[in-house]
Design an enzyme around this catalytic site. Sequence first.
Site, PDB file in Angstrom:
ATOM      1  N   LEU A  83      11.705 -20.142  -4.895  1.00  0.00           N
ATOM      2  CA  LEU A  83      10.631 -19.353  -4.288  1.00  0.00           C
ATOM      3  C   LEU A  83       9.312 -19.498  -5.066  1.00  0.00           C
ATOM      4  CD1 LEU A  83       9.969 -16.927  -2.232  1.00  0.00           C
ATOM      5  CD2 LEU A  83      10.401 -15.444  -4.192  1.00  0.00           C
ATOM      6  N   HIS A 109       2.652   3.352  -8.930  1.00  0.00           N
ATOM      7  CA  HIS A 109       2.514   1.923  -9.223  1.00  0.00           C
ATOM      8  C   HIS A 109       3.727   1.402  -9.996  1.00  0.00           C
ATOM      9  CE1 HIS A 109      -1.415   2.050  -7.559  1.00  0.00           C
ATOM     10  NE2 HIS A 109      -1.992   2.708  -8.550  1.00  0.00           N
ATOM     11  N   ASP A 165       0.827  -1.203   0.000  1.00  0.00           N
ATOM     12  CA  ASP A 165       0.000   0.000   0.000  1.00  0.00           C
ATOM     13  C   ASP A 165       0.866   1.259   0.000  1.00  0.00           C
ATOM     14  OD1 ASP A 165      -2.309   1.465  -0.009  1.00  0.00           O
ATOM     15  OD2 ASP A 165      -2.814   1.127   2.088  1.00  0.00           O
ATOM     16  N   ARG A 214       2.005  -5.093   5.979  1.00  0.00           N
ATOM     17  CA  ARG A 214       1.278  -4.073   5.225  1.00  0.00           C
ATOM     18  C   ARG A 214       2.067  -2.780   5.300  1.00  0.00           C
ATOM     19  NH1 ARG A 214      -4.951  -2.857   4.336  1.00  0.00           N
ATOM     20  NH2 ARG A 214      -4.714  -0.990   3.078  1.00  0.00           N
ATOM     21  N   ASN A 265       1.339   3.426  -2.909  1.00  0.00           N
ATOM     22  CA  ASN A 265       1.882   3.876  -4.200  1.00  0.00           C
ATOM     23  C   ASN A 265       1.346   5.260  -4.582  1.00  0.00           C
ATOM     24  OD1 ASN A 265       3.089   1.409  -4.394  1.00  0.00           O
ATOM     25  ND2 ASN A 265       1.639   0.550  -5.856  1.00  0.00           N
TER      26      ASN A 265
HETATM   27  C1  FPP Z   1      -1.910   0.157  -3.346  1.00  0.00           C
HETATM   28  O1  FPP Z   1      -1.444   1.475  -3.325  1.00  0.00           O
HETATM   29  C2  FPP Z   1      -1.385  -0.580  -4.491  1.00  0.00           C
HETATM   30  C3  FPP Z   1      -2.145  -1.182  -5.470  1.00  0.00           C
HETATM   31  C4  FPP Z   1      -3.610  -1.205  -5.476  1.00  0.00           C
HETATM   32  C5  FPP Z   1      -1.511  -1.841  -6.625  1.00  0.00           C
HETATM   33  C6  FPP Z   1      -0.280  -2.644  -6.354  1.00  0.00           C
HETATM   34  C7  FPP Z   1       0.506  -2.757  -7.581  1.00  0.00           C
HETATM   35  C8  FPP Z   1       1.864  -2.716  -7.637  1.00  0.00           C
HETATM   36  C9  FPP Z   1       2.762  -2.634  -6.475  1.00  0.00           C
HETATM   37  C10 FPP Z   1       2.563  -2.711  -8.936  1.00  0.00           C
HETATM   38  C11 FPP Z   1       2.490  -3.891  -9.780  1.00  0.00           C
HETATM   39  C12 FPP Z   1       2.658  -5.203  -9.183  1.00  0.00           C
HETATM   40  C13 FPP Z   1       2.641  -6.331  -9.951  1.00  0.00           C
HETATM   41  C14 FPP Z   1       2.801  -7.640  -9.274  1.00  0.00           C
HETATM   42  C15 FPP Z   1       2.498  -6.280 -11.432  1.00  0.00           C
HETATM   43  P1  FPP Z   1      -2.514   2.649  -3.404  1.00  0.00           P
HETATM   44  O2  FPP Z   1      -2.721   2.993  -4.820  1.00  0.00           O
HETATM   45  O3  FPP Z   1      -3.740   2.225  -2.656  1.00  0.00           O
HETATM   46  O4  FPP Z   1      -1.765   3.783  -2.653  1.00  0.00           O
HETATM   47  P2  FPP Z   1      -2.428   4.939  -1.750  1.00  0.00           P
HETATM   48  O5  FPP Z   1      -3.038   4.257  -0.565  1.00  0.00           O
HETATM   49  O6  FPP Z   1      -1.257   5.777  -1.386  1.00  0.00           O
HETATM   50  O7  FPP Z   1      -3.410   5.664  -2.621  1.00  0.00           O
END
Ligand code: FPP
Length: 249
Positions: free
Chosen positions: A135, A41, A24, A186, A26
């Site tokens: 893994l 992301h 979480d 998390r 990104n």
């Molecule tokens: C949550 O951060 C993240 C996601 C919903 C997407 C996770 C994806 C990746 C880490 C990249 C790609 C991974 C693969 C395996 C291809 P958020 O957007 O909820 O962040 P925020 O809470 O700051 O808004």
Amino acid sequence: MFGSSTSSIPEVRPVPRHIAIIMDGNGRWAKKRFLPRVAGHKKGLSTVREVVAGCQELGVEYLTLFAFSTENWRRPPDEVSFLMDLFLNALENEVEKLHSNDIRLKVIGDRSRFAPRIVERIDAAEARTAANGGLVLTIAADYGGRWDMLQAVNQMIGEGATAITEEALAGRLSMAYAPEPDLFIRTGGEQRISNFLLWQLAYSELYFTDLLWPDFDKRALGDAVQSYRCRERRFGRTSEQLPASLRRD
Ligand code: FPP
């Protein structure tokens, strides 16, 4: 098939056998830099590479990452389609590297809402890496813990079950090939499970960090594992009942 933590006590090792992560933060990482959310992301994907390598170095056997939840479809359509493309590209571009690192890739979740070309890529990537012995990297995509339990129960109903045992249900969950997570991480400061592996997290050690996922690195992974090592995993027993090696007093 692996035992269930509520019916038998699993072996406790110094290094978690299975780590499950909610990645979480990104969006906030990008916002802090005046970048679009999708830049977060993208950076998050490089953190995935680093954490996969970190887990291999530590000797973790299973790493499970929550990439997209059943509820993430509620995001703006642009962001959903960016995440889908990122996933598709990662499946295309990273698989040979995973394969040469002896990693077995698994994808869990409801595939029915994915575009056919994504489903084909998932199948191909799983097949390519199926015989690898290193893994086991599981990506949870369009995954929800409640969805998983329901599909298991519905399978059993289809098989004519009249009663459901813990073992039978656990054996039909989409991660029946893995032991339950020892450590759940998390990032991003929130302290909730968000419909991740609801059944399997029954006795997992929970670790929350304020670091945003793009800032998480091998060192942060090491800190999480260090915290795990200091936990006393009792599985319902008293401290006095534990072998000395597992007591943390
Ligand atoms: C949550 O951060 C993240 C996601 C919903 C997407 C996770 C994806 C990746 C880490 C990249 C790609 C991974 C693969 C395996 C291809 P958020 O957007 O909820 O962040 P925020 O809470 O700051 O808004």
